[in-house]
Write an enzyme that holds these catalytic residues in place. Structure first.
Site, mmCIF file in Angstrom:
data_model
loop_
_atom_site.group_PDB
_atom_site.id
_atom_site.type_symbol
_atom_site.label_atom_id
_atom_site.label_comp_id
_atom_site.label_asym_id
_atom_site.label_seq_id
_atom_site.Cartn_x
_atom_site.Cartn_y
_atom_site.Cartn_z
ATOM 1 N N ASP A 42 0.824 -1.181 0.000
ATOM 2 C CA ASP A 42 0.000 0.000 0.000
ATOM 3 C C ASP A 42 0.871 1.247 0.000
ATOM 4 O O ASP A 42 2.011 1.194 0.414
ATOM 5 C CB ASP A 42 -0.663 -0.175 1.364
ATOM 6 N N LYS A 64 -1.606 2.275 -7.123
ATOM 7 C CA LYS A 64 -0.518 2.858 -7.866
ATOM 8 C C LYS A 64 -1.133 3.478 -9.099
ATOM 9 O O LYS A 64 -2.033 2.899 -9.677
ATOM 10 C CB LYS A 64 0.427 1.722 -8.258
ATOM 11 N N MET A 179 -7.553 10.706 8.167
ATOM 12 C CA MET A 179 -7.951 11.139 6.818
ATOM 13 C C MET A 179 -8.689 12.473 6.808
ATOM 14 O O MET A 179 -9.635 12.649 6.046
ATOM 15 C CB MET A 179 -8.834 10.060 6.151
#
Ligand code: SAH
Length: 513
Positions: A42, A64, A179
């Site tokens: 990750d 990616k 986040m």
């Protein structure tokens, strides 16, 4: 596919990589990485962890950008099943803890449905790591006896919120948002709108546990603006509650003398990795730029003949840790081990060479802390009578012949066998020139004259001299080479080892009192 593999049962490990710094992974995590046929990692997992991977392991990076898009969760789920097929061992390496906002439940369910065995290896989650690495104690008993983890990944203007803002606004403990940097203004706004005091302490911690870690503190009403001014970017954790206004004297990590210092290392790739690991321990940021490559010479007839009669020598001398590594790798490839030395005595120049030998179970008999062949010869001659003794040197092809001559003068029968040589390594260097020019490098370090030569064949000396970057050298010979090229030398280590070089930089970075 070989038979052994066909009979092996597929297994997927969902592994927490820890919050950022590579050595914060668990022992179990490192163990399963070593065993993996395939590692799917990750973007928050530190790529330095791939050092645990087998040389033949398949490495897949997700998400990616491929052709401008990222992997979707569905694609990752499919990949897990596909890569495990044929009885393979797969590690899915995820930032922090795999089960904290990590879509672990979905991945585990997909594996269970496909009938694939799985194991979950927990990791240190970012929210917990920030406490240790900033001194913001989430459950400081003075202030908070409850903690809540919240994902703040909510689109602004979303019709129905999953977050119970009225409840959070009333919460008397510590709130840890993941986040949330992108919508910090929205988060603070919702809390305040629901009657949380504007003056409630808040802290934002970006890149926790890494040399690039940053902390911004402000009252809730002003935190968003302050983060914008300070250009804080994800990944970051937001802590809201009394504990966020912690005592900065307990922020041990960011107080390290080398914290956040950008240090370029210029040895061979393996030497750089060892050097970089030591730099990371001090909170600094290593930038690896290899200038030389170690080329083993252990397949030569001379080496193999020497090895066959190595037990006949009275003294065997290693003068560098590279020599030790290359020698033991050759032994391993020939299915031999340290028993080849029988009763021969072993000398090592300097503590690093001795430390490397001890990794292979050898306690050197004689370890003078000297840095030149001449000093070694003098010390060895004083230490023992070498007259008629058989002495073997296992070292670099480029080493000076002075040591051989001095030992021979003392009556020793000397054999000098090159176990490796150093060849120059050149790669793309424009990025580093640019970094130096833009003031994003604090130190350049050099551990040998050959590194200096190859480095300045690629990086213009004028850029270095006209920038603020400082130049550190391991010893007088390396400094001499720098001066010959017209490069300003800021410090020369007094102890001519990598540890000595780091200590000299640390000393020079210490605030002058
Ligand atoms: N499973 C992860 C969280 C994944 S969600 C864990 O347990 O840590 C991604 C969020 O984690 C980021 O947006 C940020 O809020 C947080 N995060 C991850 N690594 C971080 C780091 N090094 N510093 C600060 N926050 C981090």
């Amino acid at each position: 596919m070989n038979v052994e593999r066909a009979n092996k049962k597929a297994k997927v490990y969902l592994v927490g990589a820890g919050p950022g710094r590579a050595d914060l992974i668990t022992l179990r995590g490192a163990d399963v990485l070593k065993a993996a046929d395939c590692i799917i990692y990750d973007k928050l997992a530190n790529p330095a962890l791939l050092k645990f991977a087998r040389a033949d392991a398949e490495i897949v990076h997700v998400p990616k950008r491929i052709g401008g898009r990222s992997f979707t969760q569905q694609e990752i789920n499919n990949l897990l099943v596909e890569k495990a097929s044929g009885g393979r061992t797969v590690v899915r390496l995820k930032g922090g803890d795999p089960c904290i906002f990590g879509r672990c439940a979905e991945e585990a369910a997909v594996l269970a449905e496909a009938g694939i065995d799985f194991e979950i290896v927990p990791g240190v989650t970012a929210g917990i790591a920030v406490a240790a690495y900033t001194g913001i104690f989430l459950t400081d008993r003075e202030h908070s006896s409850q903690v809540v983890f919240v994902t703040a990944k909510e689109a602004e203007g979303k019709q129905k919120s999953n977050i119970d803002w009225p409840l959070l606004a009333k919460f008397s403990g510590t709130i840890v948002f993941y986040m949330g940097v992108g919508n910090l203004g929205y988060i603070a706004g919702r809390l305040i709108e629901n009657d949380m005091a504007e003056g409630t302490p808040a802290a934002v911690i970006a890149d926790a546990t890494l040399p690039t870690q940053r902390v911004v503190k402000a009252p809730l009403g002003r935190i968003s603006e302050k983060c914008k001014v300070e250009k804080i970017e994800p990944p970051a954790i937001i802590v809201v509650g009394a504990v966020a206004d912690s005592d900065t004297t307990l922020n041990w990590f960011m107080k390290k003398p080398l914290f956040g210092t950008n240090i370029v290392v210029t040895r061979d790739a393996r030497g750089n990795a060892d050097f970089a690991a030591k730099i990371v321990q001090r909170g600094a940021n290593p930038i690896e730029f290899a200038t030389i490559k170690i080329k083993p010479l252990t397949r030569t007839n001379e080496f193999l003949r020497t090895l066959a009669k190595i037990a006949e020598y009275d003294w065997i001398i290693f003068t560098s840790s590279n020599g030790v590594t290359v020698f033991f790798e050759a032994l391993q490839s020939l299915s031999k081990d340290a028993r080849v030395f029988a009763s021969a005595k072993i000398a090592a120049i300097g503590s690093e060479t001795a430390a490397k030998l001890s990794r292979f179970g050898i306690n050197a008999d004689f370890v003078p802390s000297v840095f030149t062949g001449k000093e070694l010869a003098n010390k060895l001659i004083t230490y023992t009578n070498l007259s008629g003794r058989k002495v073997l040197l296992l070292r670099s092809q480029l080493a000076s012949k002075e040591l051989v001559e001095l030992l021979a003068e003392a009556g020793a029968e000397v054999q000098d066998v090159a176990v490796y040589t150093a060849v120059e390594e050149k790669s793309d260097s424009a990025w580093l020139t640019e970094k130096i020019d833009n003031g994003r490098v604090d130190w350049l370090t050099f551990a040998s004259p050959s590194s200096v030569r190859v480095f300045f064949e690629q990086i213009p000396g004028e850029v270095v001299n006209s920038s603020d970057v400082k130049v550190a050298s391991i010893g007088p010979v390396t400094s001499e080479q720098l001066k010959n090229l017209g490069i300003r030398v800021d410090i020369t280590a007094t102890e001519h080892t990598i540890d000595g070089l780091i200590a000299a930089i640390e000393e020079s970075e210490k605030p002058k009192t």
